[in-house]
Design a protein around this motif. Structure first.
Motif, short mmCIF file in Angstrom:
data_model
loop_
_atom_site.label_atom_id
_atom_site.label_comp_id
_atom_site.label_asym_id
_atom_site.label_seq_id
_atom_site.Cartn_x
_atom_site.Cartn_y
_atom_site.Cartn_z
N HIS A 137 20.17 49.54 14.25
CA HIS A 137 21.09 48.83 13.83
C HIS A 137 22.51 49.45 14.18
O HIS A 137 23.66 48.79 14.21
CB HIS A 137 21.40 48.90 12.22
CG HIS A 137 21.56 50.44 11.65
ND1 HIS A 137 20.60 51.34 11.84
CD2 HIS A 137 22.54 51.18 11.10
CE1 HIS A 137 21.05 52.66 11.02
NE2 HIS A 137 22.15 52.31 10.77
N ARG A 139 22.87 50.53 17.41
CA ARG A 139 22.91 50.58 19.05
C ARG A 139 23.66 49.84 19.62
O ARG A 139 24.17 49.93 20.81
CB ARG A 139 21.30 50.55 19.52
CG ARG A 139 20.61 51.85 19.48
CD ARG A 139 19.33 51.74 20.22
NE ARG A 139 18.28 52.90 19.69
CZ ARG A 139 16.97 52.62 19.26
NH1 ARG A 139 16.47 51.61 19.79
NH2 ARG A 139 16.45 53.73 19.05
N ALA A 140 23.71 48.51 19.26
CA ALA A 140 24.54 47.39 19.75
C ALA A 140 26.21 47.99 19.83
O ALA A 140 26.59 47.75 20.92
CB ALA A 140 24.64 46.28 18.93
N ARG A 141 26.67 48.56 18.88
CA ARG A 141 27.73 49.02 18.99
C ARG A 141 27.93 50.16 19.99
O ARG A 141 28.95 50.03 20.97
CB ARG A 141 28.35 49.73 17.55
CG ARG A 141 29.69 50.45 17.37
CD ARG A 141 30.09 50.84 16.10
NE ARG A 141 29.08 51.81 15.59
CZ ARG A 141 29.13 53.16 15.78
NH1 ARG A 141 29.99 53.51 16.56
NH2 ARG A 141 27.96 53.73 15.32
N GLN A 143 26.01 50.77 22.76
CA GLN A 143 25.85 49.97 23.99
C GLN A 143 26.90 49.52 24.51
O GLN A 143 27.40 49.42 25.77
CB GLN A 143 24.60 49.10 23.82
CG GLN A 143 23.36 49.75 23.87
CD GLN A 143 22.99 51.09 25.15
OE1 GLN A 143 23.75 50.92 26.21
NE2 GLN A 143 22.19 52.16 24.90
N GLY A 144 27.76 48.88 23.51
CA GLY A 144 29.13 48.16 23.84
C GLY A 144 30.01 49.24 24.16
O GLY A 144 30.64 48.96 25.31
N SER A 147 28.75 50.10 27.94
CA SER A 147 29.02 48.89 28.74
C SER A 147 30.72 48.62 29.09
O SER A 147 30.68 48.31 30.34
CB SER A 147 28.32 47.75 28.11
OG SER A 147 27.11 47.85 28.03
#
Length: 195
Positions: A137, A139-141, A143-144, A147
């Motif tokens: 939950h 990882r998206a933040r 990885q942002g 990136s």
């Protein structure tokens, strides 16, 4: 029944935010090297000669990074993330210092190849470490953050390269990596504790 055992006082815990800061620094350092040289190349070619080898300064770095990325990803699985990360950043820094001291264009290209090998370790291990440290939950933040380094470096690289060449010697394009890399190594070494 015995009481649940608490972690021993000597057991160290990983500080995720400090490790993430080290990963972001290392990724920024390796990502900006692909673009910062662009505005400095006329000065570098004028200083070192070898204008016909101009393209290899870019291509050698990116080629070695692409070739070694899967190799270092596998090495990190076999021997651990931390030693591969530290070795990759260390090689990158040694090659960066050597690039600034290059006496000719062929030497600069050779040192850029070594720099690309180091960058090939930084990119996959940073992404893998972020995946290891943060739950699904989160990882998206994370990885942002990782990136966004690419976008920032694409914009900042040519501008920083132009400013450095305008105000200092072109060698500082490479030597400027050293404090970032040393701080990244210090953060990951101090705060990442692998089993």
């Amino acid at each position: 029944m015995s009481a649940p055992s608490s972690p021993s006082p000597s057991r160290r815990t990983t500080r995720r935010s400090a490790v993430l800061a080290g990963l972001v620094l290392a990724m920024f350092m390796s990502a900006i090297e692909g673009t910062i040289v662009a505005t400095a190349m006329p000065d570098i070619a004028a200083s070192l000669g070898g204008f016909s080898l101009y393209a290899w300064v870019f291509a050698g770095y990116l080629l070695m990074q692409a070739v070694t990325t899967p190799l270092f990803g596998k090495a990190a699985d076999l021997v651990g993330r931390k030693p591969v990360f530290v070795a990759g950043v260390g090689l990158f820094l040694i090659a960066s210092v050597a690039c600034g001291l290059a006496p000719s264009m062929p030497w600069l290209i050779a040192f850029r190849l070594l720099q690309g090998i180091g960058a090939g370790a930084v990119q996959p291990v940073s992404a893998t470490l972020a995946g290891d440290l943060y739950g699904f939950h989160e990882r998206a933040r994370v990885q942002g953050w990782l990136s966004s380094v690419w976008g920032v470096s694409a914009l900042a690289g040519p501008l920083a390269g132009g400013l450095i060449v305008d105000r200092f010697d072109w060698a500082w394009i490479f030597w400027a990596n050293v404090p970032f890399g040393l701080l990244a190594i210090a953060l990951v070494t101090r705060f990442l504790h692998e089993e």
